[in-house]
Design a protein around this motif. Sequence first.
Motif, PDB file in Angstrom:
ATOM      1  N   VAL A 150       0.839  -1.189   0.000  1.00 55.89           N
ATOM      2  CA  VAL A 150       0.000   0.000   0.000  1.00 55.89           C
ATOM      3  C   VAL A 150       0.880   1.248   0.000  1.00 55.89           C
ATOM      4  O   VAL A 150       1.920   1.292   0.658  1.00 55.89           O
ATOM      5  CB  VAL A 150      -0.947  -0.007   1.222  1.00 55.89           C
ATOM      6  CG1 VAL A 150      -0.187   0.108   2.523  1.00 55.89           C
ATOM      7  CG2 VAL A 150      -1.967   1.112   1.120  1.00 55.89           C
ATOM      8  N   ARG A 151       0.472   2.260  -0.747  1.00 52.79           N
ATOM      9  CA  ARG A 151       1.268   3.480  -0.849  1.00 52.79           C
ATOM     10  C   ARG A 151       1.061   4.380   0.365  1.00 52.79           C
ATOM     11  O   ARG A 151       0.013   4.313   1.010  1.00 52.79           O
ATOM     12  CB  ARG A 151       0.895   4.230  -2.125  1.00 52.79           C
ATOM     13  CG  ARG A 151       1.289   3.494  -3.413  1.00 52.79           C
ATOM     14  CD  ARG A 151       0.788   4.261  -4.621  1.00 52.79           C
ATOM     15  NE  ARG A 151      -0.670   4.353  -4.613  1.00 52.79           N
ATOM     16  CZ  ARG A 151      -1.375   5.170  -5.382  1.00 52.79           C
ATOM     17  NH1 ARG A 151      -0.749   6.005  -6.212  1.00 52.79           N
ATOM     18  NH2 ARG A 151      -2.685   5.182  -5.336  1.00 52.79           N
ATOM     19  N   PRO A 152       2.051   5.220   0.672  1.00 57.12           N
ATOM     20  CA  PRO A 152       1.956   6.060   1.871  1.00 57.12           C
ATOM     21  C   PRO A 152       0.751   6.997   1.873  1.00 57.12           C
ATOM     22  O   PRO A 152       0.129   7.205   2.926  1.00 57.12           O
ATOM     23  CB  PRO A 152       3.276   6.854   1.857  1.00 57.12           C
ATOM     24  CG  PRO A 152       4.228   5.991   1.089  1.00 57.12           C
ATOM     25  CD  PRO A 152       3.390   5.315   0.040  1.00 57.12           C
ATOM     26  N   ARG A 153       0.409   7.578   0.716  1.00 51.44           N
ATOM     27  CA  ARG A 153      -0.672   8.572   0.708  1.00 51.44           C
ATOM     28  C   ARG A 153      -2.023   7.958   1.070  1.00 51.44           C
ATOM     29  O   ARG A 153      -2.713   8.469   1.971  1.00 51.44           O
ATOM     30  CB  ARG A 153      -0.730   9.277  -0.645  1.00 51.44           C
ATOM     31  CG  ARG A 153      -1.741  10.420  -0.688  1.00 51.44           C
ATOM     32  CD  ARG A 153      -1.630  11.204  -1.979  1.00 51.44           C
ATOM     33  NE  ARG A 153      -0.328  11.852  -2.103  1.00 51.44           N
ATOM     34  CZ  ARG A 153       0.049  12.574  -3.149  1.00 51.44           C
ATOM     35  NH1 ARG A 153      -0.794  12.739  -4.178  1.00 51.44           N
ATOM     36  NH2 ARG A 153       1.233  13.135  -3.175  1.00 51.44           N
ATOM     37  N   PRO A 154      -2.478   6.881   0.409  1.00 53.69           N
ATOM     38  CA  PRO A 154      -3.751   6.282   0.839  1.00 53.69           C
ATOM     39  C   PRO A 154      -3.678   5.696   2.244  1.00 53.69           C
ATOM     40  O   PRO A 154      -4.687   5.677   2.955  1.00 53.69           O
ATOM     41  CB  PRO A 154      -4.007   5.195  -0.209  1.00 53.69           C
ATOM     42  CG  PRO A 154      -2.709   4.965  -0.879  1.00 53.69           C
ATOM     43  CD  PRO A 154      -1.972   6.258  -0.820  1.00 53.69           C
ATOM     44  N   TYR A 155      -2.500   5.236   2.646  1.00 61.29           N
ATOM     45  CA  TYR A 155      -2.340   4.732   4.009  1.00 61.29           C
ATOM     46  C   TYR A 155      -2.596   5.841   5.027  1.00 61.29           C
ATOM     47  O   TYR A 155      -3.344   5.649   6.000  1.00 61.29           O
ATOM     48  CB  TYR A 155      -0.933   4.160   4.189  1.00 61.29           C
ATOM     49  CG  TYR A 155      -0.528   3.953   5.619  1.00 61.29           C
ATOM     50  CD1 TYR A 155      -1.021   2.878   6.355  1.00 61.29           C
ATOM     51  CD2 TYR A 155       0.344   4.842   6.256  1.00 61.29           C
ATOM     52  CE1 TYR A 155      -0.660   2.697   7.684  1.00 61.29           C
ATOM     53  CE2 TYR A 155       0.715   4.664   7.579  1.00 61.29           C
ATOM     54  CZ  TYR A 155       0.217   3.587   8.285  1.00 61.29           C
ATOM     55  OH  TYR A 155       0.580   3.411   9.597  1.00 61.29           O
ATOM     56  N   LEU A 156      -2.013   7.011   4.801  1.00 65.53           N
ATOM     57  CA  LEU A 156      -2.194   8.124   5.726  1.00 65.53           C
ATOM     58  C   LEU A 156      -3.636   8.620   5.703  1.00 65.53           C
ATOM     59  O   LEU A 156      -4.230   8.884   6.757  1.00 65.53           O
ATOM     60  CB  LEU A 156      -1.241   9.259   5.367  1.00 65.53           C
ATOM     61  CG  LEU A 156      -1.318  10.514   6.249  1.00 65.53           C
ATOM     62  CD1 LEU A 156      -1.030  10.162   7.702  1.00 65.53           C
ATOM     63  CD2 LEU A 156      -0.351  11.588   5.748  1.00 65.53           C
TER      64      LEU A 156
END
Length: 215
Positions: A150-156
């Motif tokens: 999972v990429r950092p942006r959708p994770y955050l």
Amino acid sequence: MPRVGVLLAVGLVAALVVAAFVLPVPDPAQLRTWAAGAGAAAWALMFLAYVVATLVPIPRTVFSLASGLLLGPVVGVAVALTATAVSALLSFALARSLGRRLVARHLTRTPVQAVDRRLTGGGWLAVASLRLIPAIPFLPTNYACGLSSVRPRPYLAGTIAGSVPGTAAAVALGDTLTGTTPPALLAVYAVCALAGAAGLWFAIRRHRLEPALAE
């Protein structure tokens, strides 16, 4: 990790109980007055304590309650959510940079790849769904997402969206201990709690429907 967190939480509660009998403990209103007098220093100390404590398996709810008690509803929610986001990113980055190397041979297994695809394909909504489920601990979820693709942006984004209802409810409970919470804010917190319950229902329903839709 969950067992260590439980032991730390029990130790913290035991220390507080002992301190309550040994030391003169101020009431909630006095604590709020002290924090208000400290100004931005109280915000900074609460933020640092929140981030550091949630980097180890200590329940995050304890510090959300403390944020509401010491800082009030508005600042308490802001500090708690900001600290949640920072702590989540730090543990995510740690797992992504070091953890994947340590468990690289396990990441190719079929069950692990299936979970990875569901988490990555679901984007921020998949992460938010995990955050809405109270039984899933905060720190292990951070590490699991860091080990996934999972990429950092959708994770955050998913972390913040899924943490709002529970964090607001915990801060509200801490704030009510001072006896100064306006009724309008209690109504707002009730709406947040209902939104969290609705989101949890949606997450469970989505989880149950996915296997049927895949057939």
